[in-house]
Motif scaffolding. Sequence first.
Motif, PDB file in Angstrom:
ATOM      1  N   THR A 141       0.788  -1.179   0.064  1.00 45.58           N
ATOM      2  CA  THR A 141      -0.021   0.230   0.117  1.00 45.58           C
ATOM      3  C   THR A 141       0.739   1.185  -0.070  1.00 45.58           C
ATOM      4  OG1 THR A 141      -0.153  -0.101   2.356  1.00 45.58           O
ATOM      5  CG2 THR A 141      -2.190  -1.079   1.262  1.00 45.58           C
ATOM      6  N   ASN A 142       2.043   1.133   0.203  1.00 41.08           N
ATOM      7  CA  ASN A 142       2.760   2.391   0.276  1.00 41.08           C
ATOM      8  C   ASN A 142       3.246   3.009  -0.975  1.00 41.08           C
ATOM      9  OD1 ASN A 142       4.562  -0.072  -0.171  1.00 41.08           O
ATOM     10  ND2 ASN A 142       6.379   1.461  -0.192  1.00 41.08           N
ATOM     11  N   LEU A 143       3.529   4.228  -1.136  1.00 38.76           N
ATOM     12  CA  LEU A 143       3.822   4.724  -2.554  1.00 38.76           C
ATOM     13  C   LEU A 143       5.489   4.653  -2.921  1.00 38.76           C
ATOM     14  CD1 LEU A 143       1.717   8.171  -1.845  1.00 38.76           C
ATOM     15  CD2 LEU A 143       1.194   5.855  -3.315  1.00 38.76           C
ATOM     16  N   PRO A 144       5.749   4.799  -4.293  1.00 40.27           N
ATOM     17  CA  PRO A 144       7.218   4.758  -4.273  1.00 40.27           C
ATOM     18  C   PRO A 144       8.007   6.029  -3.799  1.00 40.27           C
ATOM     19  CG  PRO A 144       5.907   4.417  -6.393  1.00 40.27           C
ATOM     20  CD  PRO A 144       5.000   4.973  -5.382  1.00 40.27           C
ATOM     21  N   GLY A 145       9.112   5.717  -2.918  1.00 37.63           N
ATOM     22  CA  GLY A 145       9.932   6.454  -2.427  1.00 37.63           C
ATOM     23  C   GLY A 145       9.551   6.606  -0.845  1.00 37.63           C
ATOM     24  N   GLY A 150      15.641 -12.340  -2.187  1.00 40.37           N
ATOM     25  CA  GLY A 150      15.331 -11.957  -0.848  1.00 40.37           C
ATOM     26  C   GLY A 150      14.414 -10.583  -0.621  1.00 40.37           C
ATOM     27  N   GLY A 151      14.317  -9.939  -1.627  1.00 41.93           N
ATOM     28  CA  GLY A 151      13.605  -8.588  -1.407  1.00 41.93           C
ATOM     29  C   GLY A 151      12.150  -8.869  -1.176  1.00 41.93           C
ATOM     30  N   PRO A 152      11.635  -8.058  -0.456  1.00 42.37           N
ATOM     31  CA  PRO A 152      12.060  -6.526  -0.276  1.00 42.37           C
ATOM     32  C   PRO A 152      12.910  -6.374   0.950  1.00 42.37           C
ATOM     33  CG  PRO A 152       9.671  -6.521   0.288  1.00 42.37           C
ATOM     34  CD  PRO A 152      10.029  -7.867  -0.001  1.00 42.37           C
ATOM     35  N   ASP A 188      11.992   1.444  -0.116  1.00 41.09           N
ATOM     36  CA  ASP A 188      10.561   1.236  -0.263  1.00 41.09           C
ATOM     37  C   ASP A 188       9.920   0.153  -0.891  1.00 41.09           C
ATOM     38  OD1 ASP A 188      11.550   1.431  -2.745  1.00 41.09           O
ATOM     39  OD2 ASP A 188      10.366   2.964  -3.577  1.00 41.09           O
ATOM     40  N   GLY A 189      10.867  -0.848  -1.161  1.00 34.82           N
ATOM     41  CA  GLY A 189      10.458  -2.020  -1.608  1.00 34.82           C
ATOM     42  C   GLY A 189      10.387  -2.254  -3.037  1.00 34.82           C
ATOM     43  N   PHE A 190      10.708  -1.402  -3.960  1.00 36.98           N
ATOM     44  CA  PHE A 190      10.384  -1.175  -5.303  1.00 36.98           C
ATOM     45  C   PHE A 190      11.737  -1.064  -6.082  1.00 36.98           C
ATOM     46  CE2 PHE A 190       6.507   1.059  -3.696  1.00 36.98           C
ATOM     47  CZ  PHE A 190       5.712  -0.124  -3.256  1.00 36.98           C
TER      48      PHE A 190
END
Length: 270
Positions: free
Chosen positions: A200-204, A239-241, A253-255
């Motif tokens: 649900t988070n945004l990029p950055g 192994g991400g994020p 941010d996981g991206f």
Amino acid sequence: MRVLLPVLSALVLASCDAPAPSPDRGVGFQSYGDYQRQREAELQAAQRARAAALPRQPVVVTPGTPYYATPAYAGTAPAAPPQGDAQSVAADAMAAIRPGAAPAPASAAPVGAPLSAMTPAPAPMETASAPAQVPATAPNNLGISDEQNFAAVSSRETIESDKARIAANRAQYQEVAPTPVPARPADIGPSIVEFALATTNLPGQAIYRRSAVALSSHERACAAFASPDLAQEAFLKRGGPERDPKNLDPDGDGFACSWDPRPFRNARGG
């Protein structure tokens, strides 16, 4: 003595120098122009002598005679044009050419068709005529559809028959019930679509902790992938994020490599 020798040499050379021939002079005559004029005069004299030697005979003038057959050319007085049909005109002309031949009498009856019969009659002029009538369509013609003809359709169809035909068509419909989407196998690796819908988070927006010391350059690591989707997929396989050994997600941010999950979320409607 020294002065006299050059003078004598110059006089000898001057006496040996022949004058240049005139360009108008020919071979064996005074000039080529005089030869042309003399030749032209001789040809004209010969032509006049041949014309004077030809025998002159009277010529009968008829309407439409060309200029070279006129009496002035033949040297005789013009004769009155003959009257009568084509046969008498031809006989008179032969009598004029051949002395001693008896001309045809003026009252002789014509043997052939008159001159007016030899002239073709003019073609009749086209006049405006009424437009051609279009033939009516034969009734009960199976090869031609009359569905666009309101009078023809209304004569054999009614509102009730139209409803019955629609109901018969609907009875032939086949409804296909939707089936559930098959489950994705679990042994083919992580899915970036499922990951995008689960976040649900945004990029950055940083969520995961990253080390301040990077063992490799982020730009160089992302340049190894043809698209951000492939980079995110490799990031999840390693192994991400939570973990980022290749420095693909330095902001946490996981991206990876500017990958954006929002298009997948918008496609679901959330």
